[in-house]
Scaffold this active site. Structure first.
Site, PDB file in Angstrom:
ATOM      1  N   HIS A 135      63.528  64.610 -43.620  1.00 17.22           N
ATOM      2  CA  HIS A 135      63.552  65.103 -42.238  1.00 17.22           C
ATOM      3  C   HIS A 135      64.683  64.554 -41.361  1.00 17.22           C
ATOM      4  CE1 HIS A 135      59.482  65.945 -43.598  1.00 17.22           C
ATOM      5  NE2 HIS A 135      59.202  66.619 -42.524  1.00 17.22           N
ATOM      6  N   GLY A 186      65.289  69.977 -45.502  1.00 14.33           N
ATOM      7  CA  GLY A 186      64.071  70.541 -46.089  1.00 14.33           C
ATOM      8  C   GLY A 186      63.132  71.090 -45.035  1.00 14.33           C
ATOM      9  N   HIS A 187      63.160  70.509 -43.846  1.00 14.15           N
ATOM     10  CA  HIS A 187      62.325  71.007 -42.745  1.00 14.15           C
ATOM     11  C   HIS A 187      63.247  71.581 -41.676  1.00 14.15           C
ATOM     12  CE1 HIS A 187      59.307  71.599 -39.786  1.00 14.15           C
ATOM     13  NE2 HIS A 187      58.411  70.773 -40.295  1.00 14.15           N
ATOM     14  N   HIS A 264      55.636  76.303 -46.273  1.00 18.78           N
ATOM     15  CA  HIS A 264      55.134  75.556 -45.114  1.00 18.78           C
ATOM     16  C   HIS A 264      55.305  76.406 -43.849  1.00 18.78           C
ATOM     17  CE1 HIS A 264      55.404  72.318 -42.057  1.00 18.78           C
ATOM     18  NE2 HIS A 264      54.704  71.585 -42.885  1.00 18.78           N
ATOM     19  N   GLU A 316      50.256  73.103 -46.205  1.00 21.56           N
ATOM     20  CA  GLU A 316      50.332  73.356 -44.760  1.00 21.56           C
ATOM     21  C   GLU A 316      50.958  74.735 -44.516  1.00 21.56           C
ATOM     22  OE1 GLU A 316      50.563  69.376 -42.322  1.00 21.56           O
ATOM     23  OE2 GLU A 316      52.492  69.736 -43.301  1.00 21.56           O
ATOM     24  N   GLU A 332      47.793  75.504 -38.469  1.00 25.92           N
ATOM     25  CA  GLU A 332      48.286  74.366 -37.685  1.00 25.92           C
ATOM     26  C   GLU A 332      48.743  74.825 -36.299  1.00 25.92           C
ATOM     27  OE1 GLU A 332      51.217  72.062 -39.748  1.00 25.92           O
ATOM     28  OE2 GLU A 332      51.853  71.019 -37.925  1.00 25.92           O
ATOM     29  N   CYS A 400      52.634  65.831 -34.592  1.00 28.57           N
ATOM     30  CA  CYS A 400      53.555  66.928 -34.265  1.00 28.57           C
ATOM     31  C   CYS A 400      52.944  67.942 -33.312  1.00 28.57           C
ATOM     32  CB  CYS A 400      54.003  67.619 -35.550  1.00 28.57           C
ATOM     33  SG  CYS A 400      52.643  68.132 -36.631  1.00 28.57           S
ATOM     34  N   CYS A 401      51.663  68.291 -33.553  1.00 29.51           N
ATOM     35  CA  CYS A 401      51.052  69.371 -32.763  1.00 29.51           C
ATOM     36  C   CYS A 401      50.857  68.972 -31.306  1.00 29.51           C
ATOM     37  CB  CYS A 401      49.704  69.752 -33.350  1.00 29.51           C
ATOM     38  SG  CYS A 401      49.792  70.347 -35.043  1.00 29.51           S
TER      39      CYS A 401
HETATM   40 ZN   LIG Z   1      51.788  70.181 -36.054  1.00 32.37          ZN
END
Ligand SMILES: [Zn+2]
Length: 636
Positions: A135, A186-187, A264, A316, A332, A400-401
């Site tokens: 990341h 990757g993200h 994802h 996810e 999510e 994160c959320c």
């Molecule tokens: Zn999240």
């Protein structure tokens, strides 16, 4: 048709009860409490880089991964959310907190510009060796979004300067030039952040690097993640962390060739957001087409009725078509928030109400459900059915959320409208007040409504001087029988194109547009491919999906309730509940549970009559634990 662009969110004041309450809660409770949580969980301390580094708070998995690698991103997202809060009202305490964080990053930044507190603090010799898993660019993207937001609101450049130095370093390491690594993260995330920086600065190098990242993704052979893996000396092709495939990170093939939404969910949504941005900016038809194909794939086979995305906790993310389990839904919060980002970008590629419908659906349901009524509890996963076990979290191992939902609500005004040189388009309703430049004139617009509780909407139009322009009203896809009038004269709504009714006229001060969006409660049925919802219905009114909660339906778990097809759905305004909501009621049946002695029996169960009460889904799990269900069995 003119190209429509988003408005600046601080220019839109939220006066309606619904969003005013959510915004105030986020400003006064969520954002301050999130800072406290970042401190309490040592995420802020991780920016200070003591040597030797302290023991890990979250020990490495067997594959060597720890969630601490993306702590920088949480700080970046908090700065972004807090900056959006400052746009509503300046607050010295919040500004001091941001400045203190900027001090830490400034001290941490390496002489060559590199800035990632995980690597600088723990593995300084391993930077840029594992983009697949760790990341680094994702963190940079979130820090950049925070820096852009803070600069836009305060005019202070220090944080943005730090990030631009970091970007110069990244641009020197990665690219197609001699000696450069041809990597990408990757993200996905930095791509959309770079587009924001390009919009802010008009500096072409940021657009070029975003283009490079989008173009490079999935190019093979060789696949970049293999190249760096071999450089690390790892024999195993793909570790468990990546789910053993490149679909997980949407790097299985070049993005213009992708036609199925995979992997994802949050990564996918961030990627598609950037793809749509880039397609619009450089006029790339192949990229736009890919966005449209991917959009259709999500909408036709992969989205929950709440606009939740990604059924599986394992990756996810996405699985196979029509796989939308309810109780185990991952969905999510970040994925629904990111779907809003993508929908907004698609809307600005083509002003089509189908994108605004999903933007609205995600906003009122799958995203908003992630934040508790008190503004200090969260859902990471958003199931559509519960046995009463799940509760909201005060924080999360991977938070994160939490900041995704706060940055969304703190900037929600920006999703209500768009403008073009010759017009304004309303996408959302709910009570706003704004002044915008349209067709060379300042136009004050006031939209008055109690939406989403009522579809009775009044729009007052006050141009500084009489001016001809398009006023476009979104007629939601869920609405039939909409009515529109201008100064009392009806307008033919059948003239709406792609979900927008265009009223072009010479607008005068004092003009009043009335919009009536009937919103009777409706039953929704799922495609038979969604086997989990066979024989079941979901209740919806306007943009709101409803659910049954045990607290409103006493007598046992709500899974015992069944709704006859002939039962009338009634609305009930409940001023006493959550500062005022509209609930749904119906005469229903409930399986009598009291006379069961065995696990199985040959005697059919007895039904008893019951009154079914449904509450907007986004409000569930705010009154203690209890069972919940969105999809209710329907009986003849
Ligand atoms: Zn999240």
């Amino acid at each position: 048709m003119s190209r429509y662009s988003p408005v600046n969110f601080p220019d839109v004041r939220l006066e309606g009860q619904f969003w005013h309450e959510r915004l105030e809660t986020v400003l006064t409770r969520t954002i301050p409490s999130q800072h406290a949580k970042l401190a309490e969980n040592t995420i802020l301390a991780s920016l200070k880089l003591p040597q030797p580094p302290p023991p890990l708070r979250f020990p490495r998995h067997a594959n060597g991964f720890t969630v601490q690698v993306f702590w920088d991103s949480d700080v970046g997202k908090w700065i972004e959310a807090a900056s959006y809060a400052l746009a509503h009202r300046r607050d010295k305490d919040i500004e001091d907190k941001i400045e203190a964080i900027v001090d830490d990053f400034e001290k941490a930044q390496a002489p060559d510009g590199y800035l990632n507190c995980w690597y600088l603090g723990h593995e300084p010799d391993k930077r840029w060796t594992n983009l697949r898993d760790n990341h680094e660019m994702y963190n940079a993207g979130h820090l950049l979004e925070g820096a852009i937001a803070y600069f836009r609101v305060t005019g202070r450049r220090r944080w943005l300067d730090i990030m631009e130095r970091y970007l110069e370093h990244i641009y020197s390491v990665f690219g197609t030039g001699p000696g450069q690594k041809r990597g990408y993260d990757g993200h996905e995330e930095i791509e959309l952040a770079l587009m924001k920086l390009y919009y802010l600065t008009s500096d072409r190098k940021h657009l070029d690097f975003a283009t490079y990242l989008i173009n490079e993704r999935g190019r093979q052979p060789p696949h970049y993640f293999d190249v760096e893996r071999e450089a690390r000396g790892e024999a195993e092709k793909l570790q468990r962390y990546t789910q053993g495939n490149y679909e997980y990170s949407q790097s299985h093939k070049p993005v213009r060739e992708q036609d199925k939404v995979v992997g994802h969910a949050v990564r996918a949504m961030y990627l598609y957001t950037a793809m749509a941005d880039l397609a619009a900016e450089i006029g790339d038809a192949a990229l736009k087409h890919a966005c449209e194909v991917l959009w259709d794939d999500v909408m036709e086979t992969k989205m929950y009725v709440t606009a939740g995305l990604g059924p599986s906790a394992q990756n996810e993310g996405f699985t196979h078509d029509f796989d939308l389990p309810n109780q185990t839904a991952y969905a999510e919060t970040c994925a629904s928030v990111a779907l809003i980002f993508w929908a907004q970008r698609m809307l600005h590629l083509d002003l089509d109400g189908k994108y605004a419908d999903i933007l609205e659906l995600a906003m009122f349901n799958g995203a908003l459900s992630g934040l508790s009524r008190d503004g200090e509890q969260y859902f990471y996963a958003n199931p559509l059915e519960s046995d009463g076990t799940p509760t909201r979290w005060a924080w999360h191992t991977c938070p994160c959320c939490t900041m995704n939902v706060s940055r969304l609500v703190a900037s929600v005004g920006g999703y209500f409208l768009s403008t073009a040189a010759d017009g304004v388009a309303f996408h959302l309703y709910g009570g706003i007040d704004t002044e915008l430049e349209i067709a060379g004139t300042t136009v004050a617009l006031r939209e008055i409504s109690t939406y989403p509780w009522s579809g009775a909407i009044t729009i007052e139009v006050d141009p500084a001087v009489p001016t001809i322009f398009d006023l476009k009203l979104r007629i939601p896809g869920w609405c039939t029988g909409a009515g529109v009038s201008v100064n009392g004269t009806p307008v033919d709504v059948s003239g709406a194109v792609n979900g927008y009714l265009t009223i072009n006229r010479d607008w005068f001060k004092g003009d009043v547009v009335k919009l009536d969006l009937p919103m009777p409660p409706v039953r929704l049925y799922a495609h038979p491919g969604v086997i989990m919802d066979a024989g079941r219905i979901a209740l919806k009114r306007g943009p709101l999906v409803y659910c049954l909660e045990e607290i409103d339906n006493p007598g046992g778990r709500v899974q015992r309730l069944k709704l006859p097809r002939s039962a009338e759905l009634r609305t009930e305004t409940r001023a006493d509940l959550f500062d005022g909501v509209v609930t749904l009621k119906a005469d229903a049946l409930a399986i009598r549970e009291g006379d069961w002695q065995t696990l199985y029996r040959s005697t059919p169960p007895q039904d008893e009559t019951a009154t079914l009460t449904a509450l907007p889904y986004y409000l569930w799990a705010n009154r203690g634990q209890g069972s919940m269900v969105v999809w209710v069995p329907e009986v003849q």
